[in-house]
Design a protein around this motif. Structure first.
Motif, short mmCIF file in Angstrom:
data_model
loop_
_atom_site.label_atom_id
_atom_site.label_comp_id
_atom_site.label_asym_id
_atom_site.label_seq_id
_atom_site.Cartn_x
_atom_site.Cartn_y
_atom_site.Cartn_z
N ALA A 287 -100.68 30.84 119.11
CA ALA A 287 -100.32 32.15 119.71
C ALA A 287 -101.22 33.44 119.18
O ALA A 287 -100.77 34.55 119.48
CB ALA A 287 -98.84 32.58 119.35
N GLU A 288 -102.24 33.26 118.36
CA GLU A 288 -102.88 34.00 117.99
C GLU A 288 -102.55 35.24 116.89
O GLU A 288 -102.92 36.27 117.08
CB GLU A 288 -103.72 34.73 119.13
N VAL A 289 -101.28 34.66 116.21
CA VAL A 289 -100.74 35.53 115.35
C VAL A 289 -101.52 35.53 113.83
O VAL A 289 -102.20 34.07 113.74
CB VAL A 289 -99.29 35.10 114.66
N ALA A 290 -101.97 36.39 113.26
CA ALA A 290 -102.65 36.28 112.12
C ALA A 290 -101.94 35.56 110.84
O ALA A 290 -100.92 36.02 110.52
CB ALA A 290 -102.92 37.92 111.57
N MET A 291 -102.27 34.54 110.94
CA MET A 291 -101.41 33.46 110.04
C MET A 291 -101.85 32.97 108.93
O MET A 291 -103.14 32.73 108.79
CB MET A 291 -101.23 32.18 110.91
N THR A 292 -101.26 32.82 107.70
CA THR A 292 -101.60 32.55 106.44
C THR A 292 -100.69 31.13 106.23
O THR A 292 -99.32 31.57 106.06
CB THR A 292 -101.47 33.51 105.34
N HIS A 293 -100.99 29.98 106.00
CA HIS A 293 -100.05 28.91 105.60
C HIS A 293 -100.46 28.44 104.37
O HIS A 293 -101.67 27.98 104.19
CB HIS A 293 -100.46 27.76 106.74
N ARG A 294 -99.37 28.53 103.55
CA ARG A 294 -99.69 27.86 102.21
C ARG A 294 -98.66 26.66 101.96
O ARG A 294 -97.57 26.76 102.08
CB ARG A 294 -99.29 29.00 101.02
N HIS A 295 -99.43 25.57 101.40
CA HIS A 295 -98.60 24.49 101.37
C HIS A 295 -98.76 24.04 99.81
O HIS A 295 -99.73 24.14 99.18
CB HIS A 295 -99.31 23.43 102.23
N TYR A 296 -97.43 23.66 99.08
CA TYR A 296 -97.06 23.47 97.95
C TYR A 296 -96.86 22.09 97.68
O TYR A 296 -95.74 21.67 97.68
CB TYR A 296 -96.28 24.32 97.41
N PRO A 297 -97.77 21.02 97.95
CA PRO A 297 -97.54 19.53 97.75
C PRO A 297 -96.39 18.90 96.89
O PRO A 297 -95.85 17.88 97.00
CB PRO A 297 -98.82 18.93 97.75
N GLU A 298 -96.27 19.68 95.60
CA GLU A 298 -95.61 19.12 94.57
C GLU A 298 -94.17 19.55 94.46
O GLU A 298 -93.33 19.10 93.70
CB GLU A 298 -96.24 19.38 93.27
N ALA A 299 -93.88 20.35 95.48
CA ALA A 299 -92.60 21.26 95.43
C ALA A 299 -91.45 20.65 96.28
O ALA A 299 -91.99 19.86 97.17
CB ALA A 299 -92.75 22.81 95.73
N ILE A 300 -90.14 21.14 96.17
CA ILE A 300 -88.95 20.59 96.80
C ILE A 300 -88.55 21.84 97.46
O ILE A 300 -88.85 22.98 97.16
CB ILE A 300 -88.11 20.05 95.99
#
Length: 242
Positions: free
Chosen positions: A201-214
């Motif tokens: 949708a062309e929102v200024a996006m930042t995606h942070r993924h934390y693979p070890e977290a619950i």
């Protein structure tokens, strides 16, 4: 309200607590709000919205929207800058934060922070529910109970755009958005999908993924550094946006 130990006027963060729309309150998220206030240097306003099952959908959504409109109208009274507003939340609170920002559509709302957001009904199949639905704090059964309590038996509400975020309209109206997803969370895949839809949708996006977290890791900082990392990285991003 939580004010920084600096001289205002401060940018303002409206924070919406999680808890499946059923539990959680100002006390459960006191530490979260204090941490964000300290690290972001923002006036934090915590929302004590009505909870299900006594107050089913859309009561929580209406309350969060009302709180955001109140902040926009009254921020200066408390030392805030009404021209520099952000909205954030975790889990159900992240869902409510997004819907409130979309409903209000104010240019003064400059940033949206979503920590492991609810984006669809748990009956929608996903690999993350199959992998993480048991034994990793948040279970599939608990999520289904939360959502049954919140929706109050209204089958049509499952697809309402103020509940089901994936595939809903109006995402392009949102401000810059930060999404955090956790590797061992049943909500992981819907968070990923929401981040992708926001980017499309062309929102200024930042995606942070934390693979070890619950899920709910922001509450377990005494036993894991990841929860604090999530909050400090969100705080730093908020500083850059507002």
């Amino acid at each position: 309200m939580y004010s920084p130990d600096t001289t205002g006027p401060w940018p303002v963060l409206l924070y919406v607590h999680g808890g499946g729309f059923v539990i959680g309150d100002l006390e459960t998220h006191d530490k979260v709000c204090r941490t964000l206030c300290n690290h972001a240097g923002m006036l934090v306003v915590a929302v004590d919205y009505r909870l299900a099952p006594e107050h089913p959908f859309p009561a929580a959504t209406d309350d969060t929207e009302a709180a955001l409109r109140w902040v926009l109208a009254n921020a200066a009274t408390w030392g805030g800058d009404a021209g520099r507003i952000a909205v954030a939340g975790d889990s159900a609170g992240a869902q409510l934060a997004l819907v409130a920002a979309r409903r209000v559509r104010s240019a003064n709302v400059r940033a949206l922070g979503l920590i492991y957001p609810v984006a669809q009904h748990p009956d929608e199949s996903s690999a993350s529910y199959r992998e993480n639905g048991e034994g990793k704090f948040l279970t599939t059964g608990v999520v289904r109970w939360f959502m049954a309590s919140y929706l109050g038996g209204r089958a049509e509400a499952v697809y309402h755009p103020d509940y089901a975020l994936l595939g809903s309209a109006g995402l392009e109206s949102l401000p810059a958005t930060w999404v955090a997803t956790m590797g061992h969370d049943p909500l992981r895949d819907e968070g990923h999908a929401l981040a992708e839809e926001l980017a499309s949708a062309e929102v200024a996006m930042t995606h942070r993924h934390y693979p070890e977290a619950i899920h709910a890791c922001i509450h377990f900082t005494a036993v894991s550094p990841i929860g604090l990392q999530v909050m400090t990285e969100l705080a730093q991003w908020l500083r850059e946006q507002v």
